[in-house]
Design a protein around this motif. Structure first.
Motif, short mmCIF file in Angstrom:
data_model
loop_
_atom_site.label_atom_id
_atom_site.label_comp_id
_atom_site.label_asym_id
_atom_site.label_seq_id
_atom_site.Cartn_x
_atom_site.Cartn_y
_atom_site.Cartn_z
N ASP A 145 1.46 -5.21 7.77
CA ASP A 145 1.56 -4.23 6.70
C ASP A 145 1.42 -4.98 5.39
O ASP A 145 2.37 -5.54 4.89
CB ASP A 145 2.93 -3.54 6.71
CG ASP A 145 3.22 -2.94 8.05
OD1 ASP A 145 2.85 -1.79 8.28
OD2 ASP A 145 3.83 -3.65 8.89
N HIS A 191 4.51 7.27 9.66
CA HIS A 191 5.80 6.58 9.51
C HIS A 191 5.90 6.02 8.10
O HIS A 191 4.90 5.93 7.38
CB HIS A 191 5.96 5.46 10.55
CG HIS A 191 5.16 4.22 10.27
ND1 HIS A 191 3.80 4.14 10.50
CD2 HIS A 191 5.52 3.01 9.78
CE1 HIS A 191 3.36 2.93 10.17
NE2 HIS A 191 4.38 2.23 9.72
N ASP A 220 10.30 0.28 9.92
CA ASP A 220 9.51 1.50 10.04
C ASP A 220 10.41 2.68 10.40
O ASP A 220 11.13 2.61 11.39
CB ASP A 220 8.44 1.35 11.14
CG ASP A 220 7.36 0.35 10.77
OD1 ASP A 220 7.27 0.01 9.58
OD2 ASP A 220 6.62 -0.07 11.67
N HIS A 236 7.06 -8.82 10.62
CA HIS A 236 7.28 -7.44 10.21
C HIS A 236 8.36 -7.50 9.16
O HIS A 236 9.55 -7.58 9.47
CB HIS A 236 7.69 -6.57 11.39
CG HIS A 236 7.67 -5.11 11.06
ND1 HIS A 236 8.75 -4.29 11.23
CD2 HIS A 236 6.69 -4.34 10.53
CE1 HIS A 236 8.43 -3.06 10.83
NE2 HIS A 236 7.19 -3.07 10.40
N HIS A 290 6.90 2.64 6.14
CA HIS A 290 7.22 1.21 6.19
C HIS A 290 7.93 0.87 4.88
O HIS A 290 7.40 1.07 3.79
CB HIS A 290 5.94 0.39 6.37
CG HIS A 290 6.16 -1.09 6.28
ND1 HIS A 290 6.37 -1.89 7.40
CD2 HIS A 290 6.22 -1.93 5.22
CE1 HIS A 290 6.53 -3.15 7.00
NE2 HIS A 290 6.45 -3.19 5.68
ZN LIG Z 1 6.05 -1.52 9.39
#
Ligand SMILES: [Zn+2]
Length: 385
Positions: free
Chosen positions: A12, A332, A257, A253, A334
């Motif tokens: 991301d 979603h 999320d 990550h 993030h």
């Molecule tokens: Zn994420």
């Protein structure tokens, strides 16, 4: 190829040119990338603190198993640690008191303890100056180190924007410095006063390791834990050590999320300035907000952006609607929280608290401030008395 050596690839990510641009204050706050400094707060445990920063859990387990005394961290104590690229713990330091520090270094999958009895002498130091060019430059001119400047800007980060100080504004700083002859290494910020126009801002250290204003009131702001009206299911947690399913390389990550359907209102978690609000690469529609000087939050894959760069937002303001834009396999949100330029787990991180001092600790603080206040007076004020 450069890519071959790049062991970290976040999934991301906005385009590099759409990251928040750093200024000279960020540079003093985020000096050493591999070293984290932390003041122990109420309710903290070592493993909890380490989890916030995504430090390899196994290392923390080995460390605390070997040294049970590490379960006795006290409020206000300073700890710091270093990690490698994969967030394995390399060393850990615990400052028990000004002259007593313990250092734990990892050697062959075990930690070795070293006691450091420091022989420096802690002496008070008062620095005063006035703004000619910028706070960072003028504070350096008065002999303050990057670390000391960083601590000053952190203590008053919610009160004033140091970039907006004007020529002729004044500062007075009271430090305790550990002296080795005429050299100094460590120091502690005891109090600072900034005179901005006709306004005076004070930050004074209390016994709990936090700074308060002259009345013992909080200098800080509250944050929301989640950028949502109500908590949603977490589809992917914070994991800076996540392995990429295909390449098996570390693909951090750096956020959490939340599984929310398209169009769910996304809220600013605290007061701040919108730094970025645009579509950018894998991040899709993306917002970055700077809160004070130490905190940045990021919101990605939005369906709609409802704010503009440069806008000031309040805690709880609706800044966007969640979506599925950019590199995203389903709707979603993030969400990332960065402290001092490092990603932390937003679900467990120590958020700033806005409780002031009460009862006995307030009384002690006010007595202490009475003694400190005259030391923060500017020369001109002495003369007029
Ligand atoms: Zn994420």
């Amino acid at each position: 190829m450069n890519n071959e050596q790049n062991t970290e690839e976040s999934l991301d990510q906005p385009k590099p040119e759409d990251e928040v641009i750093k200024d000279e204050i960020d540079e003093v706050i985020e000096q050493d990338d591999s070293n984290v400094q932390y003041t122990v707060s109420r309710g903290d445990t070592l493993s909890g603190i380490m989890a916030q920063y995504g430090v390899n859990r196994n290392d923390v387990y080995i460390l605390t198993k070997q040294f049970k005394q590490l379960t006795n961290l006290r409020i206000g104590q300073q700890i710091s640690w270093t990690v490698d690229n994969e967030h394995n713990l390399k060393s850990f330091s615990w400052i028990i008191s000004n002259n007593n520090m313990r250092i734990y270094e990892k050697v062959n999958n075990k930690f070795v303890e070293r006691l450091e009895t420091r022989e420096g002498i802690w002496k008070p130091y008062n620095a005063q100056g006035q703004i000619e060019t910028s706070f960072v430059a003028d504070a350096r001119k008065q002999g303050l180190t990057s670390n000391e400047i960083a601590n000053i800007t952190k203590a008053l980060q919610w009160q004033l924007d140091f970039r907006r100080l004007k020529k002729g504004d004044k500062f007075s700083v009271l430090l305790s410095r550990e002296m080795f002859g005429d050299k100094h290494e460590k120091s502690q910020l005891l109090a600072v006063r900034i005179q901005n126009g006709s306004k005076n801002y004070y930050a004074v250290l209390a016994e709990d390791g936090h700074y308060y204003d002259m009345h013992g009131a909080s200098l800080s702001q509250n944050f929301l834990r989640y950028p949502l009206v109500k908590q949603a299911r977490i589809s992917s947690g914070f994991n800076p050590r996540r392995l990429h399913p295909v390449t098996k390389k570390i693909a951090p990550h750096n956020g959490v999320d939340f599984a929310v359907s398209r169009g769910t209102p996304v809220l600013a978690v605290g007061e701040g300035e919108v730094m970025i609000a645009k579509y950018s690469g894998s991040a899709g529609n993306y917002i970055a907000i700077r809160h004070g000087r130490q905190y940045t939050t990021k919101y990605m894959h939005l369906d709609k952006i409802l704010v503009k760069a440069g806008q000031i937002v309040k805690k709880g303001d609706k800044i966007g609607l969640s979506g599925n834009t950019g590199r995203s396999t389903g709707p979603h949100l993030h969400f990332e929280l960065h402290i001092d330029g490092k990603p932390v787990n937003p679900l467990t991180a120590n958020l700033p608290i806005s409780d002031g001092l009460t009862g006995k600790s307030k009384k002690t603080f006010l007595e202490q401030f009475k003694k400190i206040k005259p030391k923060l007076a500017f020369e001109s004020e002495h003369n007029s008395n």
